[in-house]
Design a protein around this motif. Structure first.
Motif, PDB file in Angstrom:
ATOM      1  N   LEU A 157       0.838  -1.204   0.000  1.00  0.00           N
ATOM      2  CA  LEU A 157       0.000   0.000   0.000  1.00  0.00           C
ATOM      3  C   LEU A 157       0.871   1.251   0.000  1.00  0.00           C
ATOM      4  O   LEU A 157       0.602   2.222  -0.720  1.00  0.00           O
ATOM      5  CB  LEU A 157      -0.948  -0.006   1.203  1.00  0.00           C
ATOM      6  CG  LEU A 157      -1.856   1.217   1.367  1.00  0.00           C
ATOM      7  CD1 LEU A 157      -2.694   1.472   0.121  1.00  0.00           C
ATOM      8  CD2 LEU A 157      -2.747   1.037   2.601  1.00  0.00           C
ATOM      9  N   ARG A 158       1.941   1.235   0.778  1.00  0.00           N
ATOM     10  CA  ARG A 158       2.854   2.386   0.821  1.00  0.00           C
ATOM     11  C   ARG A 158       3.499   2.628  -0.552  1.00  0.00           C
ATOM     12  O   ARG A 158       3.573   3.759  -1.017  1.00  0.00           O
ATOM     13  CB  ARG A 158       3.933   2.181   1.884  1.00  0.00           C
ATOM     14  CG  ARG A 158       3.425   2.370   3.311  1.00  0.00           C
ATOM     15  CD  ARG A 158       4.572   2.341   4.299  1.00  0.00           C
ATOM     16  NE  ARG A 158       5.611   3.290   3.940  1.00  0.00           N
ATOM     17  CZ  ARG A 158       5.599   4.598   4.255  1.00  0.00           C
ATOM     18  NH1 ARG A 158       4.603   5.096   4.948  1.00  0.00           N
ATOM     19  NH2 ARG A 158       6.594   5.379   3.880  1.00  0.00           N
ATOM     20  N   ILE A 159       3.947   1.563  -1.211  1.00  0.00           N
ATOM     21  CA  ILE A 159       4.570   1.710  -2.533  1.00  0.00           C
ATOM     22  C   ILE A 159       3.555   2.244  -3.536  1.00  0.00           C
ATOM     23  O   ILE A 159       3.855   3.147  -4.322  1.00  0.00           O
ATOM     24  CB  ILE A 159       5.175   0.368  -2.999  1.00  0.00           C
ATOM     25  CG1 ILE A 159       6.386   0.007  -2.132  1.00  0.00           C
ATOM     26  CG2 ILE A 159       5.559   0.427  -4.478  1.00  0.00           C
ATOM     27  CD1 ILE A 159       6.899  -1.410  -2.338  1.00  0.00           C
ATOM     28  N   TRP A 160       2.342   1.687  -3.504  1.00  0.00           N
ATOM     29  CA  TRP A 160       1.280   2.140  -4.411  1.00  0.00           C
ATOM     30  C   TRP A 160       1.017   3.638  -4.203  1.00  0.00           C
ATOM     31  O   TRP A 160       0.933   4.406  -5.165  1.00  0.00           O
ATOM     32  CB  TRP A 160       0.028   1.302  -4.173  1.00  0.00           C
ATOM     33  CG  TRP A 160      -1.118   1.568  -5.100  1.00  0.00           C
ATOM     34  CD1 TRP A 160      -1.069   2.011  -6.397  1.00  0.00           C
ATOM     35  CD2 TRP A 160      -2.493   1.367  -4.798  1.00  0.00           C
ATOM     36  NE1 TRP A 160      -2.343   2.105  -6.905  1.00  0.00           N
ATOM     37  CE2 TRP A 160      -3.233   1.713  -5.946  1.00  0.00           C
ATOM     38  CE3 TRP A 160      -3.176   0.924  -3.669  1.00  0.00           C
ATOM     39  CZ2 TRP A 160      -4.622   1.634  -5.996  1.00  0.00           C
ATOM     40  CZ3 TRP A 160      -4.559   0.844  -3.728  1.00  0.00           C
ATOM     41  CH2 TRP A 160      -5.273   1.193  -4.880  1.00  0.00           C
ATOM     42  N   ALA A 161       0.916   4.054  -2.945  1.00  0.00           N
ATOM     43  CA  ALA A 161       0.661   5.465  -2.644  1.00  0.00           C
ATOM     44  C   ALA A 161       1.839   6.338  -3.080  1.00  0.00           C
ATOM     45  O   ALA A 161       1.652   7.389  -3.712  1.00  0.00           O
ATOM     46  CB  ALA A 161       0.391   5.641  -1.151  1.00  0.00           C
ATOM     47  N   GLY A 194       3.894   5.858  -5.392  1.00  0.00           N
ATOM     48  CA  GLY A 194       3.937   5.899  -6.846  1.00  0.00           C
ATOM     49  C   GLY A 194       2.922   6.825  -7.471  1.00  0.00           C
ATOM     50  O   GLY A 194       2.904   7.022  -8.692  1.00  0.00           O
ATOM     51  N   HIS A 195       2.058   7.418  -6.663  1.00  0.00           N
ATOM     52  CA  HIS A 195       1.068   8.395  -7.139  1.00  0.00           C
ATOM     53  C   HIS A 195       1.312   9.788  -6.574  1.00  0.00           C
ATOM     54  O   HIS A 195       0.823  10.766  -7.117  1.00  0.00           O
ATOM     55  CB  HIS A 195      -0.352   7.945  -6.753  1.00  0.00           C
ATOM     56  CG  HIS A 195      -0.855   6.835  -7.600  1.00  0.00           C
ATOM     57  ND1 HIS A 195      -1.548   7.047  -8.763  1.00  0.00           N
ATOM     58  CD2 HIS A 195      -0.748   5.497  -7.463  1.00  0.00           C
ATOM     59  CE1 HIS A 195      -1.860   5.879  -9.314  1.00  0.00           C
ATOM     60  NE2 HIS A 195      -1.380   4.923  -8.546  1.00  0.00           N
ATOM     61  N   LEU A 196       2.056   9.889  -5.513  1.00  0.00           N
ATOM     62  CA  LEU A 196       2.180  11.122  -4.742  1.00  0.00           C
ATOM     63  C   LEU A 196       3.226  12.082  -5.303  1.00  0.00           C
ATOM     64  O   LEU A 196       4.367  11.685  -5.566  1.00  0.00           O
ATOM     65  CB  LEU A 196       2.544  10.764  -3.296  1.00  0.00           C
ATOM     66  CG  LEU A 196       2.709  11.910  -2.312  1.00  0.00           C
ATOM     67  CD1 LEU A 196       1.399  12.662  -2.133  1.00  0.00           C
ATOM     68  CD2 LEU A 196       3.178  11.354  -0.971  1.00  0.00           C
ATOM     69  N   GLU A 197       2.834  13.329  -5.470  1.00  0.00           N
ATOM     70  CA  GLU A 197       3.762  14.422  -5.777  1.00  0.00           C
ATOM     71  C   GLU A 197       3.743  15.344  -4.573  1.00  0.00           C
ATOM     72  O   GLU A 197       2.923  16.260  -4.475  1.00  0.00           O
ATOM     73  CB  GLU A 197       3.339  15.169  -7.044  1.00  0.00           C
ATOM     74  CG  GLU A 197       3.520  14.400  -8.320  1.00  0.00           C
ATOM     75  CD  GLU A 197       4.974  14.155  -8.688  1.00  0.00           C
ATOM     76  OE1 GLU A 197       5.881  14.778  -8.095  1.00  0.00           O
ATOM     77  OE2 GLU A 197       5.211  13.327  -9.579  1.00  0.00           O
ATOM     78  N   ALA A 224       7.714   6.536  -6.971  1.00  0.00           N
ATOM     79  CA  ALA A 224       7.860   5.863  -5.672  1.00  0.00           C
ATOM     80  C   ALA A 224       9.310   5.935  -5.205  1.00  0.00           C
ATOM     81  O   ALA A 224       9.581   6.157  -4.021  1.00  0.00           O
ATOM     82  CB  ALA A 224       7.383   4.411  -5.766  1.00  0.00           C
ATOM     83  N   ILE A 225      10.240   5.760  -6.129  1.00  0.00           N
ATOM     84  CA  ILE A 225      11.663   5.853  -5.785  1.00  0.00           C
ATOM     85  C   ILE A 225      12.022   7.295  -5.417  1.00  0.00           C
ATOM     86  O   ILE A 225      12.733   7.532  -4.439  1.00  0.00           O
ATOM     87  CB  ILE A 225      12.540   5.326  -6.946  1.00  0.00           C
ATOM     88  CG1 ILE A 225      12.355   3.810  -7.065  1.00  0.00           C
ATOM     89  CG2 ILE A 225      14.010   5.693  -6.744  1.00  0.00           C
ATOM     90  CD1 ILE A 225      12.923   3.201  -8.334  1.00  0.00           C
ATOM     91  N   ARG A 226      11.507   8.244  -6.180  1.00  0.00           N
ATOM     92  CA  ARG A 226      11.746   9.662  -5.873  1.00  0.00           C
ATOM     93  C   ARG A 226      11.219  10.020  -4.480  1.00  0.00           C
ATOM     94  O   ARG A 226      11.784  10.842  -3.780  1.00  0.00           O
ATOM     95  CB  ARG A 226      11.081  10.529  -6.942  1.00  0.00           C
ATOM     96  CG  ARG A 226      11.656  11.882  -7.075  1.00  0.00           C
ATOM     97  CD  ARG A 226      11.192  12.662  -8.310  1.00  0.00           C
ATOM     98  NE  ARG A 226       9.769  12.632  -8.569  1.00  0.00           N
ATOM     99  CZ  ARG A 226       9.193  12.015  -9.603  1.00  0.00           C
ATOM    100  NH1 ARG A 226       9.928  11.365 -10.486  1.00  0.00           N
ATOM    101  NH2 ARG A 226       7.894  12.055  -9.782  1.00  0.00           N
ATOM    102  N   ASN A 227      10.135   9.361  -4.082  1.00  0.00           N
ATOM    103  CA  ASN A 227       9.575   9.560  -2.744  1.00  0.00           C
ATOM    104  C   ASN A 227      10.286   8.710  -1.686  1.00  0.00           C
ATOM    105  O   ASN A 227       9.844   8.629  -0.551  1.00  0.00           O
ATOM    106  CB  ASN A 227       8.071   9.271  -2.746  1.00  0.00           C
ATOM    107  CG  ASN A 227       7.276  10.397  -3.377  1.00  0.00           C
ATOM    108  OD1 ASN A 227       7.573  11.563  -3.160  1.00  0.00           O
ATOM    109  ND2 ASN A 227       6.284  10.052  -4.169  1.00  0.00           N
TER     110      ASN A 227
END
Length: 177
Positions: free
Chosen positions: A54-58, A60-63, A152-155
């Motif tokens: 769930l954390r990875i999915w989130a 991968g969408h978050l800016e 997701a990696i950037r985050n």
């Protein structure tokens, strides 16, 4: 602003900012208290995987700090990273096989994530105003952004994955039959 409100806000901000260092301390203490077995690891591991998934999915969408994200898990949850962390924490507590660890994890998550949510929502309301209020009310449409592993990696979600792998090795090495 009344003094008590200022103190409360200051404490919330401090706890929210210190949640990662506090987490390391709680993590070390709970690993030291852990008494994992094969059964607790087998039960806890899938819960941890769901939480981190769930954390990875989130992520991968978050800016972060750029927009009110409405795609992916943000369509259904206001704070999917924190929900994922909570699920992950529950899985970790189960994997350790120790009731005292479960109490410590629940206490840590309850205190730090509540502070983080309150301070984050204040920031989002200040930064995005009516857009954030519309999102909270379910009135902001889904932007249909697709998942991006690069995002997701950037985050920096890879750090959580790496930490989980290290913890898994430590717990596995401490298994008692």
């Amino acid at each position: 602003m009344p003094k008590w409100k200022f103190v409360k806000t200051t404490v919330l901000i401090r706890v929210a900012r210190l949640r990662v260092p506090i987490g390391f301390v709680v993590g070390i203490m709970t690993i030291a208290m852990a008494r994992p077995t094969y059964v607790t690891l087998v039960i806890g591991a899938p819960i941890v995987v769901v939480g981190e998934g769930l954390r990875i999915w989130a992520a991968g969408h978050l800016e972060k700090k750029c927009e009110v994200t409405t795609s992916g898990p943000y369509r259904w949850l206001r704070h999917p990273l924190y929900v994922g962390s909570s699920i992950l924490g529950i899985g970790f507590a189960v994997a350790t096989g120790t009731a005292l660890v479960a109490v410590a994890v629940v206490g840590y998550l309850g205190l730090t994530l509540t502070a983080a949510i309150k301070t984050e929502e204040a920031f989002l309301r200040e930064q995005f105003g009516i857009l954030y209020d519309q999102y909270k009310s379910g009135l902001l449409p889904d932007d249909r952004r697709s998942f991006s592993m690069a995002r997701a990696i950037r985050n920096r979600e890879y750090r959580a994955v790496l930490g989980l792998l290290i913890i898994a090795v430590i717990l596995w090495s401490r298994v008692s039959a």
